[in-house]
Design a protein around this motif. Structure first.
Motif, mmCIF file in Angstrom:
data_model
loop_
_atom_site.group_PDB
_atom_site.id
_atom_site.type_symbol
_atom_site.label_atom_id
_atom_site.label_comp_id
_atom_site.label_asym_id
_atom_site.label_seq_id
_atom_site.Cartn_x
_atom_site.Cartn_y
_atom_site.Cartn_z
ATOM 1 N N LEU A 157 4.577 -20.502 17.743
ATOM 2 C CA LEU A 157 4.371 -19.816 16.097
ATOM 3 C C LEU A 157 5.783 -20.413 15.657
ATOM 4 N N THR A 175 6.047 -23.366 14.253
ATOM 5 C CA THR A 175 4.773 -23.128 12.532
ATOM 6 C C THR A 175 5.373 -23.116 11.650
ATOM 7 N N ALA A 196 5.614 -23.208 7.115
ATOM 8 C CA ALA A 196 5.023 -22.330 6.742
ATOM 9 C C ALA A 196 6.240 -22.581 5.414
ATOM 10 N N SER A 207 5.819 -22.533 1.100
ATOM 11 C CA SER A 207 5.937 -20.964 0.198
ATOM 12 C C SER A 207 6.456 -21.873 -0.314
ATOM 13 N N SER A 249 5.943 -8.387 7.689
ATOM 14 C CA SER A 249 5.940 -7.608 8.774
ATOM 15 C C SER A 249 5.846 -6.490 9.368
ATOM 16 N N TRP A 282 0.184 -16.953 0.971
ATOM 17 C CA TRP A 282 -0.573 -16.639 2.532
ATOM 18 C C TRP A 282 0.286 -17.508 3.653
ATOM 19 N N GLY A 283 0.857 -18.202 2.519
ATOM 20 C CA GLY A 283 1.932 -18.735 3.985
ATOM 21 C C GLY A 283 3.126 -17.336 3.336
ATOM 22 N N TYR A 292 1.569 -15.407 6.616
ATOM 23 C CA TYR A 292 1.826 -16.149 8.105
ATOM 24 C C TYR A 292 3.293 -15.410 8.417
ATOM 25 N N LEU A 315 3.280 -12.344 9.395
ATOM 26 C CA LEU A 315 2.529 -12.026 11.005
ATOM 27 C C LEU A 315 2.892 -12.535 12.143
ATOM 28 N N PHE A 316 3.437 -13.437 11.797
ATOM 29 C CA PHE A 316 3.346 -14.589 13.134
ATOM 30 C C PHE A 316 5.165 -14.736 13.367
ATOM 31 N N GLU A 317 6.165 -14.705 12.306
ATOM 32 C CA GLU A 317 7.327 -15.428 12.991
ATOM 33 C C GLU A 317 8.077 -13.755 12.608
#
Length: 298
Positions: free
Chosen positions: A20, A23, A27, A31, A48, A219-220, A223, A226-228
């Protein structure tokens, strides 16, 4: 099928977090083509925070969260100001100014900064390998910053390099102060984002960043939040709790910049410079030397 051992599960959770993290540079790169660094930070921090609040509620710690917010609001404001507010604001400025491959490579030198800052703050002593590791890492930074033109010492983008290096000092400072943080890790992180979001919004209002949003970067940014800033923390924290060999899990981090180069070239269509590969190689060698020294010490 036999159940996986705790160490095997730890490696899987750690690998998931590293994938994760690898990526994120992609992102960021995509973005920031549509959003300013502050706008990206607002969306990512909000997502987050929602994720962390939901996780806290699922774990049944919401009452503890509210109590901790009252008892340690000064600490939450202090840590939230450092991370995510200042750290990501500076880091995203680096990504907005430099090619993502260069910004993410330089950012990985934060571990070297941490070891040197720990001398006056935590009263730790440096070993010879720490100096060798620092030389290797910062030679890599210099090689990336000059794009291989060491003889001329002409920096391709000095402000961008300065932002990237400054972010390493902020991140290292955060972890040094965090060593003395008595709040539970998930609750502390959630409160950091809760107290940081108003600061980010206030800064955005003063700089005129609350208008003219481009939805293509939404959306970037989601992402990233949520993930980083969210799920990767949960996976990494789970890995460290399960393992009895923290150094093995820590070594997984060396995969992140290598995977990141692949994603940047294949997804963000960013041409990978030979100077980035050489410089990143030097940085990874330096980090490996430092990590091996720390493992033996532990």
């Amino acid at each position: 099928m036999n159940k996986l051992s705790n160490n095997a599960q730890a490696m899987l959770f750690g690998f998931g977090a590293v994938v994760l993290w690898s990526t994120v540079a992609t992102a960021f790169s995509i973005s920031l083509q549509h959003l300013s660094p502050v706008q990206l930070l607002i969306i990512a921090c909000s997502i987050s925070l929602i994720f962390l609040l939901a996780l806290t509620a699922v774990k049944g710690d919401f009452t503890k969260l509210k109590q901790e917010a009252k008892n340690s609001w000064k600490a939450s404001l202090f840590f939230g100001t450092i991370n995510p507010f200042l750290y990501y604001l500076i880091l995203l400025q680096a990504y907005d100014t430099l090619p993502a491959q260069e910004a993410q490579a330089i950012n990985y030198t934060w571990a070297i900064v941490l070891s040197f800052m720990a001398v006056p703050i935590l009263k730790q002593r440096l070993k010879a390998k720490d100096y060798i590791a620092a030389c290797a890492c910062y030679f890599g930074v210099l090689y990336i910053a000059t794009r291989g033109e060491l003889s001329d010492l002409e920096f391709s983008n000095l402000p961008g390099v300065a932002f990237a290096l400054f972010s390493t000092f902020i991140w290292a400072s955060y972890w040094l102060f965090n060593a003395k943080d008595t709040r539970p890790s998930l609750i502390g992180l959630t409160l950091n984002f809760a107290f940081a979001l108003p600061l980010i919004l206030t800064y955005a209002a003063f700089t005129g960043e609350l208008s003219e949003w481009n939805s293509e970067g939404l959306w970037g940014a989601v992402y990233v939040g949520l993930f980083e800033m969210g799920l990767s923390f949960v996976l990494w924290n789970k890995a460290l709790k399960l393992t009895t060999k923290a150094s093995q899990v820590a070594n997984l981090i060396f995969l992140a910049p290598l995977l990141s180069i692949i994603w940047l070239s294949q997804i963000a269509n960013e041409p990978i410079l030979p100077s980035t590969l050489v410089g990143l190689g030097c940085i990874l060698i330096g980090l490996f030397i430092q990590n091996s020294a720390n493992s033996k010490q532990q």
